[in-house]
Design an enzyme around this catalytic site. Structure first.
Site, PDB file in Angstrom:
ATOM      1  N   HIS A  64      18.053  20.072 -35.693  1.00 49.57           N
ATOM      2  CA  HIS A  64      18.605  21.126 -34.845  1.00 49.57           C
ATOM      3  C   HIS A  64      18.041  20.943 -33.441  1.00 49.57           C
ATOM      4  CE1 HIS A  64      20.069  23.523 -38.345  1.00 49.57           C
ATOM      5  NE2 HIS A  64      19.051  22.923 -38.946  1.00 49.57           N
ATOM      6  N   ARG A  66      19.553  22.614 -30.808  1.00 49.57           N
ATOM      7  CA  ARG A  66      19.748  23.954 -30.245  1.00 49.57           C
ATOM      8  C   ARG A  66      20.659  24.050 -29.030  1.00 49.57           C
ATOM      9  NH1 ARG A  66      18.357  26.254 -34.883  1.00 49.57           N
ATOM     10  NH2 ARG A  66      16.128  26.390 -35.288  1.00 49.57           N
ATOM     11  N   ASN A  96      24.998  24.838 -36.000  1.00 53.44           N
ATOM     12  CA  ASN A  96      24.804  26.272 -35.754  1.00 53.44           C
ATOM     13  C   ASN A  96      24.428  26.473 -34.284  1.00 53.44           C
ATOM     14  OD1 ASN A  96      22.500  24.875 -36.575  1.00 53.44           O
ATOM     15  ND2 ASN A  96      21.534  26.672 -37.499  1.00 53.44           N
ATOM     16  N   ASP A 153      25.893  24.153 -41.921  1.00 50.14           N
ATOM     17  CA  ASP A 153      24.464  24.380 -42.146  1.00 50.14           C
ATOM     18  C   ASP A 153      23.986  25.653 -41.464  1.00 50.14           C
ATOM     19  OD1 ASP A 153      21.872  23.493 -43.176  1.00 50.14           O
ATOM     20  OD2 ASP A 153      21.350  23.405 -41.047  1.00 50.14           O
ATOM     21  N   ASN A 261      14.008  27.838 -44.592  1.00 48.80           N
ATOM     22  CA  ASN A 261      15.053  28.091 -45.582  1.00 48.80           C
ATOM     23  C   ASN A 261      15.716  26.765 -45.958  1.00 48.80           C
ATOM     24  OD1 ASN A 261      16.922  29.378 -47.225  1.00 48.80           O
ATOM     25  ND2 ASN A 261      18.333  29.812 -45.537  1.00 48.80           N
ATOM     26  N   ASP A 288      14.997  18.423 -41.312  1.00 48.00           N
ATOM     27  CA  ASP A 288      15.469  19.772 -40.989  1.00 48.00           C
ATOM     28  C   ASP A 288      14.657  20.334 -39.821  1.00 48.00           C
ATOM     29  OD1 ASP A 288      16.864  22.134 -40.966  1.00 48.00           O
ATOM     30  OD2 ASP A 288      16.178  22.839 -42.925  1.00 48.00           O
ATOM     31  N   GLY A 307      12.320  28.227 -40.011  1.00 48.03           N
ATOM     32  CA  GLY A 307      12.471  26.861 -39.538  1.00 48.03           C
ATOM     33  C   GLY A 307      11.186  26.323 -38.947  1.00 48.03           C
TER      34      GLY A 307
END
Length: 409
Positions: A64, A66, A96, A153, A261, A288, A307
């Protein structure tokens, strides 16, 4: 680097399931030659990497970064710098984001940022559903040539009918669905919330002939569901993350550094994951990598954002905890962190003549302490803070260009 060529001398190369001593000559961004005793010309910089491990660049299919939308947590620039510092030359970013990459127009916002900022190869995932909220399936044909695959995701696709529709379209377009499995009808973060959706999906994957990949597997039941599906001939794969392989819920503290998670599971789940990487059921280790602001991770375990970061610790933690302890071999580790994700997601690249010079060099002899204040990532939250490990990346090349270097030889 001013010289056009680079020669890595006397490294321990790990490739194709074997290790061997060799030189690597890099010219014009490609691997020109792999052999012992290469003699450099005057236009070649020489680095002595005796005693160091040399591999093709690591590939992480679950990160991620962002952007767009949440640049207070991470940017393409800082995320890709963190990846380079960890030995990664290819990463795949999760969708996401805001806007979610669910159309060519929204995806282009992210692609423009990548083009401007990334120091390594960054390939986005598009969403499975419009808005990443379980709505209509996206136009995969319009997106597939610019993405690693399709994922919602951050949440699972709750409708089995919707997921089956997505799988049939993915099969027709020959693309991967990379699924976050979490059944919201089950207790939040329970083992059942993960494995029940995995069981649902692998059956549909077999029926639709979809290339299906399970994100961040954390339970014994999920591993077994994937094992059965693979044995039955389904095109199914899965990943786990370093923290699920070396930590359990018994290690958890009241600290945001341990909140993610899926959550950390039982020792039995951890042991099942280890058996999975040993027997090939679990083919990929992905980090992740999920940065948040310091304030968002400072609220204790239960109230912190979910996270942790992982790109700058993954190799060292896994080398120290799995390879040095005899759980898997160094060759297996590179299969899990480079060769397998590249094969499954068709990312390309291997340590061979004519390939892109995407190369990572690791010092596996010198012990050091993980210190998040040194991270290139804006995220500093790691459960491995203060761990003594071996396996620091000292050099990363992308297309022959130095994108990270701490080597002093």
């Amino acid at each position: 680097m001013e010289s056009r060529n680079l020669l890595l001398k006397h490294g321990t190369l790990v490739s194709g399931g074997r290790s061997f001593i060799s030189d690597i000559l890099i010219s014009d961004g490609k691997i020109e030659r792999i052999a012992e005793g290469i003699v450099p010309d005057e236009d070649t910089e020489v680095l002595d990497v005796t005693g160091y491990i040399v591999s093709y660049g690591l590939a992480d299919v679950h990160v991620h970064f962002r952007e767009p939308g949440f640049s207070s947590k991470e940017t393409i620039a800082t995320g890709s710098a963190a990846a380079a510092r960890g030995g990664y030359t290819t990463v795949c970013t999760m969708p996401n984001l805001s806007p979610a990459p669910d159309s060519p127009e929204n995806l282009q916002v992210q692609l423009d940022l990548i083009r401007e900022q990334a120091c390594i190869e960054v390939i986005p995932f598009a969403t499975i559903t419009t808005g990443r909220n379980g709505g209509p399936v996206v136009d995969m044909a319009a997106l597939k040539d610019r993405v690693a695959g399709f994922s919602d995701d951050g949440s699972g696709v709750q409708s089995g009918k919707r997921m089956e529709e997505a799988m049939r379209l993915a099969a027709a377009e020959d693309v991967v669905i990379s699924a976050h499995c979490e059944d919201e009808n089950e207790a939040p973060f329970s083992a059942e919330s993960e494995w029940k959706q995995v069981e649902r999906d692998v059956v549909m994957a077999a029926q639709t002939a979809c290339r299906y990949h399970v994100c961040h597997v954390s339970t014994a039941e999920s591993v077994e569901a994937v094992r059965r599906a693979k044995a039955a001939g389904a095109s199914v794969s899965c990943e786990t993350a370093p923290h699920y392989l070396v930590l359990t819920q018994e290690d958890r503290k009241d600290d945001g550094r341990f909140r993610m998670n899926p959550p950390l599971r039982t020792p039995a789940d951890r042991d099942a994951l280890i058996r999975g990487i040993q027997d090939g059921t679990v083919e990929v280790i992905a980090t992740d990598h999920a940065p948040h602001t310091a304030e968002q991770k400072s609220r204790g375990y239960w109230k912190s954002a979910m996270g942790i970061v992982g790109l700058e610790t993954a190799f060292a933690v896994l080398y120290s905890e799995l390879v040095l302890k005899g759980v898997i071999s160094i060759e297996q580790l590179f299969e899990l962190m480079s060769a397998n994700p590249r094969r499954i997601f068709r990312l390309g690249g291997k340590l061979a003549q004519g390939e892109k010079a995407d190369i990572a060099v690791f010092d596996t002899d010198t012990e050091y302490v993980i210190d998040s204040s040194e991270f290139a990532s804006m995220g500093k939250s790691t459960p491995f803070e203060g761990w003594r490990v071996r396996g620091r990346c000292v050099l990363t090349l992308k297309d022959g260009k130095v994108v990270y270097r701490s080597i002093d030889k």
